[in-house]
Design a protein around this motif. Sequence first.
Motif, PDB file in Angstrom:
ATOM      1  N   PHE B 332       0.825  -1.204   0.000  1.00 30.24           N
ATOM      2  CA  PHE B 332       0.000   0.000   0.000  1.00 30.24           C
ATOM      3  C   PHE B 332       0.864   1.261   0.000  1.00 30.24           C
ATOM      4  O   PHE B 332       0.568   2.211  -0.733  1.00 30.24           O
ATOM      5  N   VAL B 333       1.917   1.265   0.810  1.00 31.01           N
ATOM      6  CA  VAL B 333       2.831   2.422   0.770  1.00 31.01           C
ATOM      7  C   VAL B 333       3.462   2.511  -0.622  1.00 31.01           C
ATOM      8  O   VAL B 333       3.635   3.599  -1.166  1.00 31.01           O
ATOM      9  N   GLY B 334       3.763   1.345  -1.199  1.00 32.37           N
ATOM     10  CA  GLY B 334       4.321   1.326  -2.555  1.00 32.37           C
ATOM     11  C   GLY B 334       3.367   1.971  -3.548  1.00 32.37           C
ATOM     12  O   GLY B 334       3.771   2.777  -4.378  1.00 32.37           O
ATOM     13  N   LEU B 335       2.086   1.645  -3.459  1.00 26.99           N
ATOM     14  CA  LEU B 335       1.101   2.232  -4.374  1.00 26.99           C
ATOM     15  C   LEU B 335       1.075   3.748  -4.226  1.00 26.99           C
ATOM     16  O   LEU B 335       1.066   4.490  -5.210  1.00 26.99           O
ATOM     17  N   TYR B 336       1.087   4.209  -2.970  1.00 23.43           N
ATOM     18  CA  TYR B 336       1.111   5.651  -2.717  1.00 23.43           C
ATOM     19  C   TYR B 336       2.362   6.270  -3.334  1.00 23.43           C
ATOM     20  O   TYR B 336       2.300   7.304  -3.998  1.00 23.43           O
ATOM     21  N   TRP B 337       3.495   5.593  -3.160  1.00 27.93           N
ATOM     22  CA  TRP B 337       4.755   6.131  -3.658  1.00 27.93           C
ATOM     23  C   TRP B 337       4.728   6.220  -5.190  1.00 27.93           C
ATOM     24  O   TRP B 337       5.202   7.195  -5.789  1.00 27.93           O
ATOM     25  N   HIS B 338       4.154   5.214  -5.834  1.00 27.61           N
ATOM     26  CA  HIS B 338       4.068   5.248  -7.298  1.00 27.61           C
ATOM     27  C   HIS B 338       3.170   6.382  -7.755  1.00 27.61           C
ATOM     28  O   HIS B 338       3.419   6.997  -8.800  1.00 27.61           O
ATOM     29  N   LEU B 339       2.130   6.689  -6.979  1.00 28.04           N
ATOM     30  CA  LEU B 339       1.256   7.793  -7.369  1.00 28.04           C
ATOM     31  C   LEU B 339       2.011   9.127  -7.310  1.00 28.04           C
ATOM     32  O   LEU B 339       1.866   9.975  -8.185  1.00 28.04           O
ATOM     33  N   VAL B 340       2.838   9.274  -6.272  1.00 29.08           N
ATOM     34  CA  VAL B 340       3.645  10.493  -6.167  1.00 29.08           C
ATOM     35  C   VAL B 340       4.569  10.608  -7.382  1.00 29.08           C
ATOM     36  O   VAL B 340       4.732  11.685  -7.968  1.00 29.08           O
ATOM     37  N   ASP B 341       5.140   9.480  -7.764  1.00 33.29           N
ATOM     38  CA  ASP B 341       5.981   9.430  -8.952  1.00 33.29           C
ATOM     39  C   ASP B 341       5.186   9.813 -10.200  1.00 33.29           C
ATOM     40  O   ASP B 341       5.632  10.584 -11.049  1.00 33.29           O
ATOM     41  N   LEU B 342       3.970   9.293 -10.265  1.00 33.19           N
ATOM     42  CA  LEU B 342       3.080   9.550 -11.404  1.00 33.19           C
ATOM     43  C   LEU B 342       2.819  11.041 -11.567  1.00 33.19           C
ATOM     44  O   LEU B 342       2.837  11.585 -12.684  1.00 33.19           O
ATOM     45  N   ILE B 343       2.574  11.710 -10.441  1.00 26.75           N
ATOM     46  CA  ILE B 343       2.293  13.143 -10.505  1.00 26.75           C
ATOM     47  C   ILE B 343       3.523  13.893 -10.999  1.00 26.75           C
ATOM     48  O   ILE B 343       3.420  14.806 -11.814  1.00 26.75           O
ATOM     49  N   TRP B 344       4.700  13.465 -10.569  1.00 26.05           N
ATOM     50  CA  TRP B 344       5.910  14.129 -11.044  1.00 26.05           C
ATOM     51  C   TRP B 344       6.107  13.891 -12.536  1.00 26.05           C
ATOM     52  O   TRP B 344       6.590  14.769 -13.258  1.00 26.05           O
ATOM     53  N   ILE B 345       5.722  12.711 -13.012  1.00 24.34           N
ATOM     54  CA  ILE B 345       5.856  12.417 -14.447  1.00 24.34           C
ATOM     55  C   ILE B 345       5.089  13.455 -15.263  1.00 24.34           C
ATOM     56  O   ILE B 345       5.525  13.868 -16.332  1.00 24.34           O
ATOM     57  N   TYR B 346       3.942  13.903 -14.743  1.00 19.76           N
ATOM     58  CA  TYR B 346       3.188  14.942 -15.450  1.00 19.76           C
ATOM     59  C   TYR B 346       3.729  16.332 -15.168  1.00 19.76           C
ATOM     60  O   TYR B 346       3.722  17.203 -16.046  1.00 19.76           O
ATOM     61  N   LEU B 347       4.182  16.568 -13.940  1.00 18.71           N
ATOM     62  CA  LEU B 347       4.645  17.917 -13.591  1.00 18.71           C
ATOM     63  C   LEU B 347       5.893  18.298 -14.366  1.00 18.71           C
ATOM     64  O   LEU B 347       6.050  19.450 -14.769  1.00 18.71           O
ATOM     65  N   PHE B 348       6.778  17.341 -14.563  1.00 16.02           N
ATOM     66  CA  PHE B 348       8.065  17.672 -15.182  1.00 16.02           C
ATOM     67  C   PHE B 348       7.910  18.280 -16.574  1.00 16.02           C
ATOM     68  O   PHE B 348       8.372  19.390 -16.814  1.00 16.02           O
ATOM     69  N   PRO B 349       7.215  17.623 -17.517  1.00 18.81           N
ATOM     70  CA  PRO B 349       7.072  18.286 -18.820  1.00 18.81           C
ATOM     71  C   PRO B 349       6.212  19.548 -18.766  1.00 18.81           C
ATOM     72  O   PRO B 349       6.459  20.487 -19.520  1.00 18.81           O
ATOM     73  N   LEU B 350       5.228  19.570 -17.866  1.00 19.97           N
ATOM     74  CA  LEU B 350       4.345  20.740 -17.832  1.00 19.97           C
ATOM     75  C   LEU B 350       5.074  21.983 -17.348  1.00 19.97           C
ATOM     76  O   LEU B 350       4.785  23.087 -17.808  1.00 19.97           O
ATOM     77  N   LEU B 351       6.016  21.820 -16.415  1.00 21.90           N
ATOM     78  CA  LEU B 351       6.675  22.999 -15.866  1.00 21.90           C
ATOM     79  C   LEU B 351       8.021  23.282 -16.515  1.00 21.90           C
ATOM     80  O   LEU B 351       8.367  24.427 -16.784  1.00 21.90           O
ATOM     81  N   TYR B 352       8.796  22.229 -16.779  1.00 17.57           N
ATOM     82  CA  TYR B 352      10.187  22.450 -17.207  1.00 17.57           C
ATOM     83  C   TYR B 352      10.333  22.501 -18.718  1.00 17.57           C
ATOM     84  O   TYR B 352      11.272  23.114 -19.214  1.00 17.57           O
ATOM     85  N   LEU B 353       9.460  21.824 -19.441  1.00 18.50           N
ATOM     86  CA  LEU B 353       9.698  21.658 -20.879  1.00 18.50           C
ATOM     87  C   LEU B 353       8.696  22.458 -21.698  1.00 18.50           C
ATOM     88  O   LEU B 353       7.895  21.908 -22.427  1.00 18.50           O
ATOM     89  N   ILE B 354       8.731  23.774 -21.543  1.00 19.47           N
ATOM     90  CA  ILE B 354       7.843  24.595 -22.353  1.00 19.47           C
ATOM     91  C   ILE B 354       8.695  25.299 -23.400  1.00 19.47           C
ATOM     92  O   ILE B 354       9.689  25.931 -23.073  1.00 19.47           O
ATOM     93  N   ASN B 355       8.296  25.147 -24.632  1.00 17.54           N
ATOM     94  CA  ASN B 355       9.124  25.749 -25.691  1.00 17.54           C
ATOM     95  C   ASN B 355       8.274  26.631 -26.582  1.00 17.54           C
ATOM     96  O   ASN B 355       7.329  26.208 -27.143  1.00 17.54           O
TER      97      ASN B 355
END
Lengths: 147, 355
Positions: B332-355
């Motif tokens: 269960f902690v693993g599932l939570y941790w993967h969700l946090v990872d999932l959110i970062w997967i979306y945040l990274f291109p949305l914030l850092y990779l704007i061209n």
Amino acid sequence: MSDHAESGSHAENTQSCHVHIVPVKVLIGVFLVLVALTVVTVEAAKYDTGELDVIVSMAIATVKASLVVFIFMHLWYDKPLNKIAFFISIIFAAFFLCMILLDSHAYDAYVKGFQQDKTPTVAPAATAPAPAAAPAPAEAVALPAKK
Amino acid sequence: MNTAATTTTDEHADSHDHEHHDPRLAHHFDSHQQQFDTGKLGIWLFLVTEVLFFSGLFGFYAVYRSLHPEVFLYASQFLDTVLGAANTVVLLFSSLTMAWGVRCAQLGQTRGLLVCLVTTLACAAIFLGVKSFEYTEKAHHGLLWAGMYQSPEHHEADAAAAPAAEHGETAEHAHTAAADHGDESLFEKTKHTLSYMTTVLWVVIVLAGIAFGVFIKKPGKMTLATVAGCVLISAFGMMLGTYASIGYHHFGHAEKPTDEEIQMAETVPAEYAKQKEKVPEPALAGTFFSVYFCMTGLHAIHIIGGMIAISWLIVRTVHGAFTTYYFGAVDFVGLYWHLVDLIWIYLFPLLYLIN
């Protein structure tokens, strides 16, 4: 609870928990694919593709996310109830985003009309009476001239 | 408890005694399978609320970006893509070790589980270290949320004021030197703040150790040692992340911009080059940083929560709580941790990779 007493042979059965176990090779493979996709997004962002940019990076992010959800989070092998719960949340989040985007752009035409109505009345007051024909194209011409 | 149960002549209590002796199985569950499935549905429902919770911020982002794309174009140039990508890889790796840890728990490999959890914790700490470097740097450059935001133009205006008096070839040379100096002094300030923060971190570690010593009645040596170990791993990971990004900044600063600048200076007049490379600053640039700090800040809070949960798992693992039929908490902690990872997967291109 009471039906427990009669099932003595069941005692061993309660001590087991059957789940899908992901092999190490699959885990490492998924990780490598995720890293490769990260590199691909960073490289893809360097090319100026205009409007397509967001779509491409979001598509790659979605591929990565589904890899994480299905393999790392075992959702592929999980019970249908858990799948339904998660996908309903995704669907509702998407619905929410679409709705607020629709709403915030619903009045774009009105805003444009308002700005077009407003600018000619301001411009003559400030400077010489300019012809009322659309000030927006005039600016568009003026901007490249500055450079 | 045992004697009381047998004296109350109850076949129900009797069955309890023989079959449900297992302290790992709660009374209201028939089997471990049922207990695990129930917990799993619970954590998935929690993740559903998390997704909807974050979707509010993504909505903020989507509306703002669709209305003012130029703000995002301008402001994202102040985010370091390399640091962001490095953080992404660190988080992905922590996700891998977490998934591996779950596998170890399912197979009953306690040692492997421990190694995986410790690695995950260290990766989370490294992520936070890099993030703290980014935050500190932005704070020193005045790149804060709307209201606190200071235009970066004013640094350059200061730097440009001095060499503007003299003309000719030396002018542009002096100009780049001054600009470098301005940037360099900001970097020095950043480093200074971070070393100060490291000191604070150590004070916190010592205080936390004392607090644990005082508040845990009859502290089991092993628990205490494990908690202390987790805190130490987190602290070292954060320092590692911070100093790695300082090192990267040192290295990158010396190499990359000078090459570009020399080429620029040789081919085009400095004035023109400056004008060309600069995107005009939109009026609402601060709002991008509001979005940035809200989203990454909330994500960082989730990372901290995950680190606490992983430390709890480590303590339980050391005590040998997990077996082949009882590993729900890890999953269960693993599932939570993967969700946090999932959110970062979306945040990274949305914030850092704007061209």
